[in-house]
Motif scaffolding. Structure first.
Motif, mmCIF file in Angstrom:
data_model
loop_
_atom_site.group_PDB
_atom_site.id
_atom_site.type_symbol
_atom_site.label_atom_id
_atom_site.label_comp_id
_atom_site.label_asym_id
_atom_site.label_seq_id
_atom_site.Cartn_x
_atom_site.Cartn_y
_atom_site.Cartn_z
ATOM 1 N N UNK A 197 0.831 -1.199 0.000
ATOM 2 C CA UNK A 197 0.000 0.000 0.000
ATOM 3 C C UNK A 197 0.869 1.254 0.000
ATOM 4 N N UNK A 198 2.181 1.074 0.173
ATOM 5 C CA UNK A 198 3.106 2.180 0.407
ATOM 6 C C UNK A 198 3.730 2.646 -0.905
ATOM 7 N N UNK A 199 3.404 3.866 -1.317
ATOM 8 C CA UNK A 199 3.867 4.376 -2.614
ATOM 9 C C UNK A 199 5.381 4.534 -2.638
ATOM 10 N N UNK A 200 5.950 5.141 -1.608
ATOM 11 C CA UNK A 200 7.401 5.352 -1.587
ATOM 12 C C UNK A 200 8.146 4.020 -1.562
ATOM 13 N N UNK A 201 7.628 3.047 -0.833
ATOM 14 C CA UNK A 201 8.225 1.715 -0.808
ATOM 15 C C UNK A 201 8.234 1.103 -2.203
#
Length: 266
Positions: A197-201
């Motif tokens: 769910x983590x965009x930066x990840x």
């Protein structure tokens, strides 16, 4: 005639018996050997369902999955899954948890000494040798996930499937594990599909980001080629315009074009 990709998902649809519409509809992806691919989208869009089909845990309603030209329809050691919950056996030590996976898969043709050596080598890969004799209750959540990753890697899978593997961790532990996974991917050249769910990840870790539309009846909305050179440093990338542009592209898709569905009063 086009040659098969290393991993090919073709016109895949999943519909559960009591559902009037598919969870996923007509999903097609081609993933090259050694690629790191993240799948992102709002809750309920079928990300984990897609991963379960690739893992062979869930049959396709239509379409299918090919790995090196062979149909995927059952679980197998060529596809190892790491879940958000580490699922370690609490009565076994760290070494025993990983050794069990080795014995059930690649270790069948190894001697006892070779199985143990391979287990310890894999624990060294995730920097857990120091805790090899501890049980899961004696180590932190981040360490448990390292052991879960080691258990998956010990099977020598062709594809490593990560289902939000860092989701239950605090921010600092999450960052450390992300860096470790980047290092392991670089060292082994393994093919990885990660649900997040983590965009930066997703931007930090991936070669390609698959963005799913809202579910049910979700499909591939866009596929972003990240294009950042490796090795990557999270500090250096913080101000890199290519990183910022990729992050903006994913955020725009998620929040402007496919905002999370909201509940309305009846």
């Amino acid at each position: 005639m086009t040659a098969h990709a290393y991993l090919e998902i073709s016109n895949l649809s999943i519909q559960f018996p009591k559902s009037p519409v598919p969870v996923l509809r007509d999903v097609t992806l081609r993933i090259d050997k050694g690629q790191y691919v993240s799948v992102i989208g709002h809750s309920g869009c079928g990300k984990s369902t897609l991963l379960n089909v690739v893992a062979g845990l869930l049959p396709a309603t239509a379409g299918g999955v090919l790995l090196e030209g062979q149909e995927v329809n059952t679980p197998g050691p060529d596809r190892a899954v790491v879940f958000q919950n580490h699922s370690l056996l609490p009565w076994l030590t760290v070494t025993e948890n990983v050794l069990m996976a080795v014995e059930l898969t690649v270790g069948r043709k190894m001697s006892k000494a070779e199985r143990l050596a391979w287990t310890l080598e894999t624990l060294a890969l995730v920097k857990m040798t120091h805790a090899k004799d501890k049980r899961p209750g004696e180590i932190s959540g981040g360490m448990k996930q390292r052991v879960g990753i080691a258990r998956a890697l010990a099977m020598r899978p062709k594809v490593l499937l990560l289902d939000e593997p860092f989701g239950a961790l605090d921010a600092l532990t999450r960052a450390h594990l992300q860096d470790e996974v980047m290092r392991i991917h670089a060292d082994l050249g393994c093919t990885v599909i990660m649900i997040t769910h983590d965009v930066e990840e997703a931007v930090l870790l991936s070669d390609q980001i698959v963005m799913l539309t809202n579910g049910p009846n979700a499909r591939v909305g866009e596929v972003l080629e990240v294009g950042l050179p490796r090795p990557r440093s999270r500090i250096a990338l913080g101000a890199d315009p290519r990183f910022l542009a990729a992050r903006e592209a994913v955020l725009t898709f998620l929040h402007d074009r496919h905002a999370a569905p909201t509940l309305t009063a009846a």
